[in-house]
Scaffold this motif. Structure first.
Motif, PDB file in Angstrom:
ATOM      1  N   GLU A   7       0.830  -1.199   0.000  1.00  0.00           N
ATOM      2  CA  GLU A   7       0.000   0.000   0.000  1.00  0.00           C
ATOM      3  C   GLU A   7       0.871   1.259   0.000  1.00  0.00           C
ATOM      4  O   GLU A   7       0.594   2.230  -0.678  1.00  0.00           O
ATOM      5  CB  GLU A   7      -0.921  -0.038   1.227  1.00  0.00           C
ATOM      6  CG  GLU A   7      -2.031   0.977   1.215  1.00  0.00           C
ATOM      7  CD  GLU A   7      -2.891   0.955  -0.039  1.00  0.00           C
ATOM      8  OE1 GLU A   7      -3.179  -0.139  -0.565  1.00  0.00           O
ATOM      9  OE2 GLU A   7      -3.261   2.041  -0.502  1.00  0.00           O
ATOM     10  N   LYS A   8       1.968   1.189   0.756  1.00  0.00           N
ATOM     11  CA  LYS A   8       2.845   2.351   0.866  1.00  0.00           C
ATOM     12  C   LYS A   8       3.429   2.743  -0.493  1.00  0.00           C
ATOM     13  O   LYS A   8       3.537   3.921  -0.806  1.00  0.00           O
ATOM     14  CB  LYS A   8       3.966   2.071   1.868  1.00  0.00           C
ATOM     15  CG  LYS A   8       4.751   3.332   2.213  1.00  0.00           C
ATOM     16  CD  LYS A   8       5.829   3.066   3.228  1.00  0.00           C
ATOM     17  CE  LYS A   8       6.553   4.334   3.643  1.00  0.00           C
ATOM     18  NZ  LYS A   8       6.862   5.270   2.565  1.00  0.00           N
ATOM     19  N   LYS A  23       2.067   2.188  -3.427  1.00  0.00           N
ATOM     20  CA  LYS A  23       0.997   2.783  -4.239  1.00  0.00           C
ATOM     21  C   LYS A  23       0.746   4.220  -3.779  1.00  0.00           C
ATOM     22  O   LYS A  23       0.611   5.130  -4.595  1.00  0.00           O
ATOM     23  CB  LYS A  23      -0.296   1.976  -4.090  1.00  0.00           C
ATOM     24  CG  LYS A  23      -0.208   0.579  -4.677  1.00  0.00           C
ATOM     25  CD  LYS A  23      -1.492  -0.166  -4.404  1.00  0.00           C
ATOM     26  CE  LYS A  23      -1.225  -1.648  -4.290  1.00  0.00           C
ATOM     27  NZ  LYS A  23      -2.392  -2.375  -3.741  1.00  0.00           N
ATOM     28  N   PHE A  24       0.688   4.371  -2.472  1.00  0.00           N
ATOM     29  CA  PHE A  24       0.438   5.685  -1.874  1.00  0.00           C
ATOM     30  C   PHE A  24       1.536   6.680  -2.279  1.00  0.00           C
ATOM     31  O   PHE A  24       1.251   7.786  -2.747  1.00  0.00           O
ATOM     32  CB  PHE A  24       0.397   5.509  -0.352  1.00  0.00           C
ATOM     33  CG  PHE A  24      -0.039   6.732   0.395  1.00  0.00           C
ATOM     34  CD1 PHE A  24      -1.388   7.069   0.482  1.00  0.00           C
ATOM     35  CD2 PHE A  24       0.886   7.536   1.038  1.00  0.00           C
ATOM     36  CE1 PHE A  24      -1.807   8.198   1.184  1.00  0.00           C
ATOM     37  CE2 PHE A  24       0.484   8.665   1.739  1.00  0.00           C
ATOM     38  CZ  PHE A  24      -0.861   8.995   1.809  1.00  0.00           C
ATOM     39  N   TYR A  82      -0.151   2.014 -12.220  1.00  0.00           N
ATOM     40  CA  TYR A  82       0.618   1.159 -11.307  1.00  0.00           C
ATOM     41  C   TYR A  82       0.187  -0.273 -11.605  1.00  0.00           C
ATOM     42  O   TYR A  82      -0.895  -0.696 -11.205  1.00  0.00           O
ATOM     43  CB  TYR A  82       0.292   1.546  -9.867  1.00  0.00           C
ATOM     44  CG  TYR A  82       1.137   0.877  -8.799  1.00  0.00           C
ATOM     45  CD1 TYR A  82       2.096   1.616  -8.107  1.00  0.00           C
ATOM     46  CD2 TYR A  82       0.969  -0.469  -8.462  1.00  0.00           C
ATOM     47  CE1 TYR A  82       2.861   1.033  -7.112  1.00  0.00           C
ATOM     48  CE2 TYR A  82       1.741  -1.055  -7.477  1.00  0.00           C
ATOM     49  CZ  TYR A  82       2.673  -0.295  -6.801  1.00  0.00           C
ATOM     50  OH  TYR A  82       3.444  -0.888  -5.804  1.00  0.00           O
ATOM     51  N   LYS A 111      -4.084  12.102  -5.472  1.00  0.00           N
ATOM     52  CA  LYS A 111      -3.820  10.715  -5.869  1.00  0.00           C
ATOM     53  C   LYS A 111      -4.883  10.137  -6.790  1.00  0.00           C
ATOM     54  O   LYS A 111      -4.712   9.049  -7.320  1.00  0.00           O
ATOM     55  CB  LYS A 111      -3.661   9.846  -4.631  1.00  0.00           C
ATOM     56  CG  LYS A 111      -2.452  10.228  -3.817  1.00  0.00           C
ATOM     57  CD  LYS A 111      -2.245   9.335  -2.617  1.00  0.00           C
ATOM     58  CE  LYS A 111      -1.213   9.928  -1.703  1.00  0.00           C
ATOM     59  NZ  LYS A 111      -1.762  11.034  -0.880  1.00  0.00           N
ATOM     60  N   PRO A 153      -4.004   3.578  -4.771  1.00  0.00           N
ATOM     61  CA  PRO A 153      -3.890   3.569  -3.315  1.00  0.00           C
ATOM     62  C   PRO A 153      -5.276   3.613  -2.679  1.00  0.00           C
ATOM     63  O   PRO A 153      -6.202   4.143  -3.265  1.00  0.00           O
ATOM     64  CB  PRO A 153      -3.105   4.848  -3.012  1.00  0.00           C
ATOM     65  CG  PRO A 153      -3.261   5.702  -4.199  1.00  0.00           C
ATOM     66  CD  PRO A 153      -3.571   4.831  -5.374  1.00  0.00           C
ATOM     67  N   LYS A 154      -5.367   3.030  -1.515  1.00  0.00           N
ATOM     68  CA  LYS A 154      -6.639   3.113  -0.798  1.00  0.00           C
ATOM     69  C   LYS A 154      -6.836   4.549  -0.326  1.00  0.00           C
ATOM     70  O   LYS A 154      -5.879   5.279  -0.096  1.00  0.00           O
ATOM     71  CB  LYS A 154      -6.628   2.190   0.417  1.00  0.00           C
ATOM     72  CG  LYS A 154      -6.636   0.732   0.041  1.00  0.00           C
ATOM     73  CD  LYS A 154      -6.995  -0.118   1.255  1.00  0.00           C
ATOM     74  CE  LYS A 154      -7.003  -1.582   0.908  1.00  0.00           C
ATOM     75  NZ  LYS A 154      -5.672  -2.189   0.935  1.00  0.00           N
ATOM     76  N   SER A 198      -5.315   5.923   3.564  1.00  0.00           N
ATOM     77  CA  SER A 198      -4.026   5.254   3.492  1.00  0.00           C
ATOM     78  C   SER A 198      -3.248   5.100   4.787  1.00  0.00           C
ATOM     79  O   SER A 198      -2.554   4.109   4.936  1.00  0.00           O
ATOM     80  CB  SER A 198      -3.154   5.926   2.445  1.00  0.00           C
ATOM     81  OG  SER A 198      -2.341   4.949   1.880  1.00  0.00           O
ATOM     82  N   ASP A 205      -1.567   1.619   5.590  1.00  0.00           N
ATOM     83  CA  ASP A 205      -0.132   1.469   5.819  1.00  0.00           C
ATOM     84  C   ASP A 205       0.145   0.670   7.077  1.00  0.00           C
ATOM     85  O   ASP A 205       0.984  -0.214   7.100  1.00  0.00           O
ATOM     86  CB  ASP A 205       0.526   2.844   5.975  1.00  0.00           C
ATOM     87  CG  ASP A 205       0.903   3.429   4.638  1.00  0.00           C
ATOM     88  OD1 ASP A 205       0.801   2.682   3.646  1.00  0.00           O
ATOM     89  OD2 ASP A 205       1.266   4.599   4.588  1.00  0.00           O
TER      90      ASP A 205
END
Lengths: 150, 153
Positions: free
Chosen positions: A95-96, A98-99, A109, B83, B136-137, B140, B144
């Motif tokens: 997740e990191k 992607k973030f 991505y 994002k 990304p969710k 986040s 994380d």
């Protein structure tokens, strides 16, 4: 039709790089594919004025020296280079990652699938998308690998 | 999943907006399509806590009040919104618009074709691409923490 700028691939893994090269060939992409094996060499390529600027960058994340995130940070803070769309091609599902990468402005991505056919399908989607963006040039009759519709 | 989230269309032209709706219907796209008629209305939608956040924004450039370029500039400077990928859908083939859009962080620039079949092909490709791409969710920091917890397990 595009003036066929090259596509820059940054990938340290030899097997992955040759798989990507293979998909690009199989999909009859006419753009030249330039391959560098880490972010540092990628930046070197981009900063050299004698090199043709790519229209699109395909970026792996886990690379030695300058990794994908550091590379992104560098080019997105450069007035000229930040205009080049970057698509992440990675095995990382974190997740990191992607973030961070979307925070840095990536334009896609894609998690690399293990199976070649699935990978070819993903790459086909990527190629089609950037073809409509006028950044990828492809032999038109090869536009197949029909996409399953919802 | 991004598949269930809405898509935000920012488009002032009613006919063009209807064409996008028609393409969604013809492609059996089940995501809700929310439409704003200009950048200002879209920003109001996005800044309302109660509005479901879109996973993708389809953006026209030439609009009254706040045009597409101004809208892009604002959302790409906003940490909570930047994002969300923004794909420009326009009739403008001007090099200046293409360069400015990518410079401001657009994740695509598609020129609307006159031909409907081609337009459907473009919408199909855009949707397929953004289903292939991970995103990304929204929340986040929590995600994380989850990821880190999973990694140390």
């Amino acid at each position: 039709m595009p003036r066929a700028k090259p596509i820059l691939l940054l990938e340290d893994d030899i097997v992955d790089a040759s798989t990507i090269t293979q998909t690009v060939e199989d999909l009859k992409v006419k753009n030249e594919l330039i391959h560098r094996t880490d972010g540092e060499l990628g930046l070197e390529y981009l900063k050299d004025p004698s090199h043709k600027k790519p229209g699109l960058i395909l970026l792996d994340l886990n690379m030695p020296k300058v990794n994908g995130i550091e590379f992104l940070r560098a080019i997105k803070s450069d007035r000229e280079l930040r205009k080049i769309p970057v698509v992440v091609l990675t095995v990382s599902k974190y997740e990191k990652d992607k973030f961070d990468t979307f925070g840095l402005g990536v334009a896609g991505y894609v998690v690399k699938p293990v199976d070649y056919d699935t990978f070819l399908e993903s790459m086909n989607t990527v190629i089609q998308y950037w073809m409509w963006n006028d950044l990828v040039d492809q032999e038109r009759q090869e536009r197949k690998v029909e996409n399953a519709k919802l | 999943m991004q598949n269930l989230k809405p898509i935000l269309l920012v488009e002032d032209d009613h006919v063009d907006a209807m064409t996008v709706r028609r393409a969604f219907r013809d492609l059996s796209i089940t995501n809700i399509l929310i439409r704003s008629v200009n950048g200002e209305e879209a920003l109001n939608y996005l800044s309302n806590e109660k509005s479901p956040k879109p996973f993708l924004i389809l953006l026209d450039l030439n609009m009254p009040k706040m045009n597409g370029i101004e809208f892009l500039k604002i959302i790409k400077a906003d940490d909570r919104l930047k994002k969300i990928p923004v794909v420009v859908l326009t009739t403008s083939q001007e090099k200046r618009d293409v360069v400015r859009s990518f410079d401001l962080g657009a994740a695509g620039y598609m020129v609307k074709p006159v031909d409907y079949a081609r337009f459907v092909e473009i919408i199909d490709t855009v949707l397929l691409y953004w289903r292939t791409s991970e995103l990304p969710k929204q929340d986040s920091p929590i995600a994380d923490a989850e990821v880190q917890a999973a990694a140390t397990r």
